[in-house]
Write an enzyme that holds these catalytic residues in place. Structure first.
Site, PDB file in Angstrom:
ATOM      1  N   ASP A 160     173.485   7.061  12.553  1.00 33.04           N
ATOM      2  CA  ASP A 160     174.676   6.743  11.722  1.00 33.04           C
ATOM      3  C   ASP A 160     175.015   7.697  10.656  1.00 33.04           C
ATOM      4  O   ASP A 160     173.975   7.640  10.050  1.00 33.04           O
ATOM      5  CB  ASP A 160     174.221   4.997  11.110  1.00 33.04           C
ATOM      6  CG  ASP A 160     175.712   5.344  10.461  1.00 33.04           C
ATOM      7  OD1 ASP A 160     176.946   5.219  10.873  1.00 33.04           O
ATOM      8  OD2 ASP A 160     175.756   3.213   9.624  1.00 33.04           O
ATOM      9  N   ASP A 163     178.056   2.616   8.654  1.00 29.61           N
ATOM     10  CA  ASP A 163     178.544   1.177   9.396  1.00 29.61           C
ATOM     11  C   ASP A 163     177.524   0.964  10.081  1.00 29.61           C
ATOM     12  O   ASP A 163     177.695  -0.582  10.769  1.00 29.61           O
ATOM     13  CB  ASP A 163     179.524   1.042   9.578  1.00 29.61           C
ATOM     14  CG  ASP A 163     179.796   2.017  10.883  1.00 29.61           C
ATOM     15  OD1 ASP A 163     178.616   2.704  11.633  1.00 29.61           O
ATOM     16  OD2 ASP A 163     180.894   2.501  12.113  1.00 29.61           O
ATOM     17  N   ASP A 197     176.393   7.340  15.490  1.00 27.89           N
ATOM     18  CA  ASP A 197     177.826   7.878  15.400  1.00 27.89           C
ATOM     19  C   ASP A 197     177.576   9.008  16.684  1.00 27.89           C
ATOM     20  O   ASP A 197     176.391   9.859  16.340  1.00 27.89           O
ATOM     21  CB  ASP A 197     178.874   7.866  14.677  1.00 27.89           C
ATOM     22  CG  ASP A 197     178.117   7.774  13.553  1.00 27.89           C
ATOM     23  OD1 ASP A 197     177.485   9.253  13.024  1.00 27.89           O
ATOM     24  OD2 ASP A 197     178.273   7.017  12.516  1.00 27.89           O
ATOM     25  N   ASP A 224     176.706   5.859  36.381  1.00 27.88           N
ATOM     26  CA  ASP A 224     176.839   4.213  35.878  1.00 27.88           C
ATOM     27  C   ASP A 224     176.549   4.114  37.563  1.00 27.88           C
ATOM     28  O   ASP A 224     177.834   3.731  37.903  1.00 27.88           O
ATOM     29  CB  ASP A 224     177.816   4.115  34.987  1.00 27.88           C
ATOM     30  CG  ASP A 224     176.875   2.569  34.430  1.00 27.88           C
ATOM     31  OD1 ASP A 224     176.070   2.411  33.682  1.00 27.88           O
ATOM     32  OD2 ASP A 224     177.906   1.313  34.439  1.00 27.88           O
ATOM     33  N   GLU A 228     172.552   6.638  38.695  1.00 31.47           N
ATOM     34  CA  GLU A 228     171.583   5.311  37.946  1.00 31.47           C
ATOM     35  C   GLU A 228     171.526   4.676  39.217  1.00 31.47           C
ATOM     36  O   GLU A 228     172.780   3.625  40.207  1.00 31.47           O
ATOM     37  CB  GLU A 228     172.362   4.296  36.920  1.00 31.47           C
ATOM     38  CG  GLU A 228     171.760   3.922  36.489  1.00 31.47           C
ATOM     39  CD  GLU A 228     171.973   2.313  35.738  1.00 31.47           C
ATOM     40  OE1 GLU A 228     171.812   1.268  35.277  1.00 31.47           O
ATOM     41  OE2 GLU A 228     173.529   2.133  36.150  1.00 31.47           O
TER      42      GLU A 228
END
Ligand code: GLC
Ligand code: MG
Length: 540
Positions: free
Chosen positions: A27, A31, A35, A206, A269
């Site tokens: 992070d 938060d 990220d 995906d 995938e």
């Protein structure tokens, strides 16, 4: 034995992939959620570890109902993760360090908040109606057919405003795109080009095997092996909803888009048995470069089962196809949770000494376990929708543990998922200073694989060790050979080495304490010990 690839193998053959789950890596803004600025700050770690490429799970604009696998804008970065400028900075920094960057492409479905779906559901004559899969219900009001969602319940949701049902293989907030519509294909090709032009080195696609559904929407048959302890989705065999023959045309089109750019990789995938998986290399190898091979994740952890799996997969590979192996990801129980900490070391040695591109999952290299998740900590909608079957994925998505400071150096805020209780000792900083740690083992294995073409590019041949619990195999390249010996049991085993290996040098033990020892004609393996032996008399 298939001939070895040339020494000029593409990076995605000789290299090692590393999956970053962006919410959980680092992070940067406090938060509690990882990220892009966080990832940038940790790129040096990946370089030190020795991997070649990072694959980032989705970072695009999303309501985050399925943590980014529900995209509402394919060509922007979600503010939670940063901005396009941050993304460009990441690619520049990664490339500057010699790292490739692979993005997640989620073409099967969008978020229900995506403007395409909003328009599609607007009316039956919307210009985008056919971009999604709309069908009339049964006369009795039931859904169009018996297909079920992977995340529980019917795969159809009734939309009262237009009186039809839409199909979603996952959450109702993730409507499936209609890949039989050429405009959809065009739109996703444009998305790919957008990122390829920005410098990304490839995509992990995906649920590739879901992309095309039966044109007639025939009911799926019952699974004769179903037992009530298994999750509801397994009650039917997804014969007509997945892995349709025409999916291969779509995959070939995706590959075609990549071909206009140099040196990019297309990864799929695909959760299918090896027999069906290998079809995704495509006719003439014009499909996915690497159809993800997840078989190690579901194969029982025994020397025989794993040895047989490798033999079966190797035998099925189309001529010229490059193999790959995966031990874990953000959807499956952590390897250390499945086989235990001792065998997780054997698994690491297996992954990094097999023939084929290895994909590592962040945190496995520090031995992150499957973290227990209390009911009030559950975040995964799969667990919420289908409770009681142990399908929750939060336990394999917990934050990376960097050091012993508050929240393991992952965040200055409150982490979105819990850390391990032992994070003060299970973290990168501590393991870096311990020469026998899991991190040290991973580092040594990666360094060895990078240094020795036998391991990265060489041939594979099983050597029957004579011991049921020991899997052994040769890796050979350019006239040099290495022998890998893995004890899948937790008790000591002695094996008689083949005469050609007597006097070999132990390059590496999973216990990190026998390097440079010379083996006699017998090899004593401790419980859960694996070794790489070098037949050349000199060390590297
Ligand atoms: C893939 C992703 C998984 C996601 C699903 C639906 O299997 O890996 O995390 O939930 O697709 O998008
Ligand atoms: Mg953050």
């Amino acid at each position: 034995m298939a001939p070895s690839v040339s020494p000029h193998a593409p990076w995605w053959q000789s290299g090692i992939l590393y999956q970053v789950y962006p919410r959980s890596f680092q992070d940067g803004d406090g938060d509690g959620i990882g990220d892009l600025r966080g990832v940038i700050a940790r790129l040096h770690y990946l370089v030190d570890l020795g991997v070649d490429a990072l694959w980032l799970s989705p970072i695009f604009t999303s309501p985050m109902v399925d943590f980014g696998y529900d995209i509402s804008d394919y060509t922007d970065i979600d503010p939670l993760f940063g901005s396009l400028a941050d993304f460009d900075a990441l690619v520049t920094a990664a490339h500057g360090l010699g790292l490739k960057v692979v993005l997640d492409l989620v073409p099967n479905h969008t978020s229900d908040q995506h403007p395409w779906f909003v328009e599609s559901r607007g009316s039956r004559d919307s210009r985008k109606r056919d971009w999604y899969i709309w069908r009339d219900g049964q006369p009795d009001g039931g859904p169009p057919n018996n297909w079920t969602s992977e995340f529980g319940g019917s795969a159809w949701t009734f939309d009262a405003a237009t009186g039809q049902h839409y199909y979603h293989a996952f959450l109702s907030a993730q409507p499936d795109l209609n890949w039989r519509n050429p405009q959809v294909r065009q739109a996703i090709a444009d998305v790919m080009r957008f990122w390829l032009r920005r410098g990304v080195d490839g995509f992990r696609v995906d649920v590739m095997w879901h992309l095309v559904k039966d044109a007639d929407f025939r009911d799926n048959p019952l699974n004769p092996d179903y037992t009530p302890d298994r999750q509801p989705y397994e009650r039917l065999l997804p014969l007509y909803s997945t892995d349709r023959p025409d999916v291969h045309d779509v995959v070939a089109e995706l590959r075609q888009v990549m071909e206009a750019f140099d040196d990019r990789v297309l990864i799929g995938e695909i959760y299918l048995p090896p027999e069906k998986l290998v079809a995704y290399y495509g006719a003439g190898l014009k499909g996915a470069h690497l159809p993800f091979n997840f078989a190690l994740i579901s194969t029982p952890w025994s020397a025989r089962a794993v040895g047989d799996l490798i033999a079966r997969y190797e035998a099925l590979l189309p001529s010229g196809a490059w193999p790959n192996w995966v031990l874990g990801n953000h959807d499956r129980v952590r390897i250390a949770g499945r086989v235990g900490p001792a065998q997780a070391r054997v698994a690491a040695m297996l992954l990094l000494t097999l023939r084929g591109t290895p994909t590592m999952y962040y945190g496995d290299e520090i031995g992150l376990p499957q973290v227990p998740i209390a009911p009030e900590q559950v975040r995964d909608p799969f667990e919420t929708n289908v409770p009681g079957y142990g399908v929750g994925r939060d336990g394999c998505r917990t934050p990376m543990q960097w050091d012993g400071s508050a929240h393991a150096g992952f965040t200055a805020g409150e982490p979105w998922l819990p850390l391990t209780d032992d994070f003060a000792s299970r973290n990168v900083a501590v393991e870096r200073s311990d020469s026998s740690s899991m991190l040290a083992l991973y580092g040594a294995l990666i360094a060895l694989r990078r240094a020795r073409a036998e391991l990265s590019l060489g041939d594979y041949e099983e050597w029957p060790s004579g011991e049921a619990d020991v899997l052994a195999y040769w890796r050979g390249h350019g006239g040099r050979r290495m022998l890998v010996v893995l004890n899948f049991s937790d008790r000591p085993v002695t094996i008689a080495l083949p005469s050609s290996a007597a006097g070999a040098t132990i390059m590496l033990s999973t216990m990190m304490d026998r390097a440079a020892e010379v083996a006699g004609d017998r090899l004593n393996l401790r419980g859960a010990e694996g070794m790489v032996l070098d037949l050349a008399p000199t060390a590297i």
